[in-house]
Design an enzyme around this catalytic site. Structure first.
Site, PDB file in Angstrom:
ATOM      1  N   LYS A  80      30.126  50.154  39.359  1.00  0.00           N
ATOM      2  CA  LYS A  80      30.705  49.712  38.002  1.00  0.00           C
ATOM      3  C   LYS A  80      29.749  49.698  37.042  1.00  0.00           C
ATOM      4  O   LYS A  80      28.659  49.384  37.155  1.00  0.00           O
ATOM      5  CB  LYS A  80      31.488  48.460  38.287  1.00  0.00           C
ATOM      6  CG  LYS A  80      32.318  47.915  37.139  1.00  0.00           C
ATOM      7  CD  LYS A  80      32.981  46.649  37.728  1.00  0.00           C
ATOM      8  CE  LYS A  80      34.061  46.119  36.512  1.00  0.00           C
ATOM      9  NZ  LYS A  80      34.716  44.949  37.217  1.00  0.00           N
ATOM     10  N   SER A 155      39.752  45.147  36.408  1.00  0.00           N
ATOM     11  CA  SER A 155      38.862  45.715  35.401  1.00  0.00           C
ATOM     12  C   SER A 155      38.164  47.004  35.966  1.00  0.00           C
ATOM     13  O   SER A 155      37.485  47.777  35.172  1.00  0.00           O
ATOM     14  CB  SER A 155      37.841  44.793  34.559  1.00  0.00           C
ATOM     15  OG  SER A 155      36.974  44.131  35.611  1.00  0.00           O
ATOM     16  N   SER A 179      39.639  41.678  39.809  1.00  0.00           N
ATOM     17  CA  SER A 179      39.090  43.097  39.331  1.00  0.00           C
ATOM     18  C   SER A 179      38.641  44.068  40.448  1.00  0.00           C
ATOM     19  O   SER A 179      38.658  45.147  40.096  1.00  0.00           O
ATOM     20  CB  SER A 179      37.994  43.037  38.174  1.00  0.00           C
ATOM     21  OG  SER A 179      38.532  42.628  37.045  1.00  0.00           O
TER      22      SER A 179
HETATM   23  N1  GLN Z   1      42.233  40.498  34.754  1.00  0.00           N
HETATM   24  C1  GLN Z   1      41.341  39.510  34.831  1.00  0.00           C
HETATM   25  C2  GLN Z   1      40.730  39.190  33.505  1.00  0.00           C
HETATM   26  O1  GLN Z   1      41.070  39.773  32.587  1.00  0.00           O
HETATM   27  C3  GLN Z   1      40.301  39.395  35.817  1.00  0.00           C
HETATM   28  C4  GLN Z   1      39.139  40.338  35.487  1.00  0.00           C
HETATM   29  C5  GLN Z   1      38.050  40.509  36.618  1.00  0.00           C
HETATM   30  O2  GLN Z   1      38.276  40.086  37.727  1.00  0.00           O
HETATM   31  N2  GLN Z   1      37.007  40.731  35.897  1.00  0.00           N
HETATM   32  O3  GLN Z   1      40.006  38.129  33.397  1.00  0.00           O
END
Ligand code: GLN
Length: 495
Positions: A80, A155, A179
Site C-alpha cells: 500500500k 482504503s 481498510s
Molecule cells: N473507512 C474508514 C475510514 O475512512 C476506515 C479506513 C481505514 O481503515 N484506514 O476511516
C-alpha cells in the site's frame, strides 16, 4: 512456459527450489500482468520494476549458489502506498506527498524483503487511508476486478486488487477501521488485521495511531499466515509493538476448529444487513458447525456507538498526525503565498483532498476547548465500554462472527455524495479496531451481480492464530477461494 500467475506461495517456492523457474521469470511475468490489469483497474500508484528485478536477481544468485532460500524467496508482493520504501515514492494517494521519497523503509517491508519477497509496486489507496471505496485518491480511482463498474473497497483498494487480479501473490495494507478486511471482502480475497501491536508500524504513514495496524492480503489463508509469520514481532523502532514471542501461524493452521467456541454478533447480522449477505454468513456458520465448533449468538448492544466513537477518535488523531504537512519540511508547498501563514493555508487547502479536509475539521472541532470533554473525552469513555464488552464475551468464546460489510461492493460514484452512507460500510469492522482485536475476512459466497461476500472472524487479543486456523478450516471445506474474476479468464487457476 508454466503459467506463473495465480499461484500460491507454496507452489511458486517449489518451482523455484526445483529450478523449474527463475525468480526473474516470476517477477517479469507478474510485472507484465500488473501492467495489463493496472490499465483496467488503476491498482498501482507506482509500479517498481527496477526494485523487483534487483530483488529477483538476488534470489537467483542464492539459488545458483545453493544457499538455503528464505520463506518468501521470489514471491511478488505489492505494498500500500502509505508503507515507506527508501528511495521510492510514497504518496498516500495525496497531492501533498506526490513527490515524497522517504529515506527509510518500513519495518514490515524490510522484513518481507529480508525474507526474499519481490516488490512489484506501490498500490493505490484512499488519500491518507481515509475512505471505504478507493475513490478518495488524488490521482485515480481504483476498480473492482469482478466488475469494473464497482468499487474495490477501501482504503487498501490497490493491495486487494493486486492479489485478486494476480498482479502479486500477497500484499500489505493498513487497517484503521476496516481498510484491509473491507477491500478483501469486496475483491474476494483473504485479508487480515492482526492484533494491535503484532506488526510494527515503523514507516507506515500515520492516520489514527491508536487504531492503525499493518496486515497481509493473500488468495489463501495459508499465504496470509505465512506472510504474518514474516512481518510480525517486536521492533525497537515502534514502542507499541508487542514485546513477546508469537506462535508459528502456519503450523497452528492444522489445529482445525473442533471444540472452538464461537458466537455470531446479533447486532451485526440483523437490521441493515443485506439478506444475501446474512444468508451467506448463516451458511458459513452451518459449515463451521459441521467442522466441530459450537456457534451460538451474543448480543452486544454497545456496538451501536462504534461509528460515532470511531469518527471522533480517528478524526482527532488524524488532525494531530496531519499537522506535520505544512509545506515547510517536506511534501508539496503552494507557490503563490507571500508570508508564512498564507503559505500554510494555501499548501493545506490545495494539498489535501476534500475528505481529508473534512476529517481534519471534524477532529479539530472534537479536540477544541469547550467541546473536548463532550466529544473526544466521551468517545474515549465509550471506547472503553466497547473494549470491556469484548473482553467479557471472550471469557466465553474464542471467536466472534459477523459479515465484513452490510453489502457486496457498491457502484463507482454511488456513495461519494453521501459521506454518512459511506461511513456505514464499516459498521462491522470498526469495533474490532476500537478494541485492538485481530480480525480476518475470508470469502464466503457471492451476492448480486456475482460479487464476492466476506465472512469476518474476530479473535481475543493475541488470538491471531485462532482466527487464522478457523478461517483455514472453513476455507478448506469450501470452494469460494478458488473462484477467479472473469477479467482473468484465460489465466488458469492454481487449483
Ligand atoms: N473507512 C474508514 C475510514 O475512512 C476506515 C479506513 C481505514 O481503515 N484506514 O476511516
Amino acid at each position: 512456459m508454466t503459467e506463473l500467475i495465480g499461484k500460491s506461495i507454496g507452489e511458486l517456492s517449489k518451482l523455484l527450489k526445483d529450478k523449474q523457474v527463475k525468480a526473474r521469470e516470476i517477477a517479469e511475468a507478474h510485472l507484465r500482468h500488473l501492467q495489463t490489469v493496472d490499465d483496467k483497474l488503476g491498482a498501482f500508484n507506482s509500479p517498481t520494476p527496477d526494485l523487483a528485478l534487483k530483488q529477483a536477481d538476488k534470489i537467483d544468485q542464492m539459488v545458483a549458489a545453493g544457499t538455503k532460500l528464505p520463506p518468501l524467496a521470489g514471491i511478488p508482493v505489492a505494498l500500500k502506498d502509505n508503507i515507506c520504501v527508501a528511495d521510492y515514492r510514497t504518496t498516500c494517494s495525496s497531492k501533498i506527498l506526490e513527490n515524497f521519497v522517504p529515506p527509510y523503509t518500513a519495518t514490515a517491508a524490510n522484513k518481507l524483503f529480508d525474507a526474499g519477497a519481490v516488490c512489484v509496486g506501490k498500490a493505490n489507496m484512499d488519500e491518507f487511508a481515509m475512505g471505504s471505496s478507493n475513490e478518495n485518491s488524488a490521482f485515480k480511482i481504483a476498480r473492482n476486478p469482478w466488475n469494473t463498474d464497482r468499487v474495490p473497497g477501501g482504503s487498501s483498494g490497490g493491495p486487494a486488487i493486486s492479489v485478486s487480479a494476480g498482479a502479486s501473490v500477497i500484499s500489505l495494507g493498513s487497517d484503521t477501521g476496516g481498510s484491509i478486511r473491507l477491500p478483501a471482502s469486496f475483491c474476494g480475497v483473504v485479508g487480515m488485521k492482526p492484533t494491535y501491536g503484532v506488526v510494527s508500524r515503523f514507516g507506515l504513514v500515520a492516520y489514527a495511531s491508536s487504531l492503525d495496524q499493518i496486515g497481509p492480503f493473500g488468495r489463501t489463508v495459508e499465504d496470509v499466515a505465512t506472510t504474518l509469520n514474516v512481518i510480525s514481532g517486536h521492533d525497537n523502532k515502534d514502542s507499541t509493538s508487542y514485546n513477546n514471542s508469537l506462535p508459528d501461524f502456519v503450523s497452528e493452521l492444522q489445529k482445525g476448529v473442533k471444540g472452538l467456541r464461537m458466537a455470531v454478533i446479533k447486532e451485526l447480522i440483523g437490521e441493515g444487513i443485506d439478506p444475501e449477505v446474512r444468508q451467506a454468513v448463516l451458511n458459513a456458520i452451518a459449515v463451521i458447525k459441521d467442522l466441530g465448533a459450537t456457534v451460538t449468538e451474543v448480543s452486544m448492544p454497545v456496538l451501536k456507538h462504534s461509528l460515532p466513537v470511531y469518527y471522533l477518535i480517528a478524526t482527532a488523531e488524524a488532525c494531530a498526525n496531519l499537522a506535520r504537512y505544512d509545506g515547510v519540511k517536506y511534501g508539496y508547498r503552494a507557490e503563490d503565498a507571500n508570508d508564512i501563514l498564507s503559505m500554510y493555508f494555501a499548501t493545506r487547502s490545495k494539498g489535501f483532498g476534500s475528505e481529508v479536509k473534512r476529517r481534519i475539521m471534524l477532529g479539530t472541532y472534537a479536540l477544541s476547548s469547550g467541546y473536548y470533554d463532550a466529544y473526544y473525552g466521551k468517545a474515549q469513555q465509550v471506547r472503553r465500554l466497547i473494549k470491556d464488552e469484548f473482553d467479557k464475551e471472550f471469557k466465553n468464546f474464542d471467536i466472534l462472527i459477523s459479515p465484513v460489510s452490510p453489502s457486496v461492493a457498491f457502484g463507482v460514484g454511488e456513495k461519494t455524495e453521501d459521506p454518512l452512507t459511506m461511513y456505514l460500510t464499516d459498521i462491522a469492522t470498526i469495533p474490532v479496531n476500537l478494541a485492538g482485536l485481530p480480525g480476518i475476512s475470508v470469502p464466503c459466497g457471492f451476492g448480486k451481480g456475482n460479487m464476492p461476500i466476506g465472512l469476518q472472524l474476530v479473535g481475543a487479543p493475541l488470538g491471531d492464530a485462532t482466527i487464522l486456523r478457523a478461517a483455514h478450516a472453513y476455507e478448506q471445506a469450501t470452494e469460494w477461494h478458488k473462484a477467479r474474476p472473469a477479467l482473468l479468464n484465460g489465466v488458469s487457476s492454481s487449483k
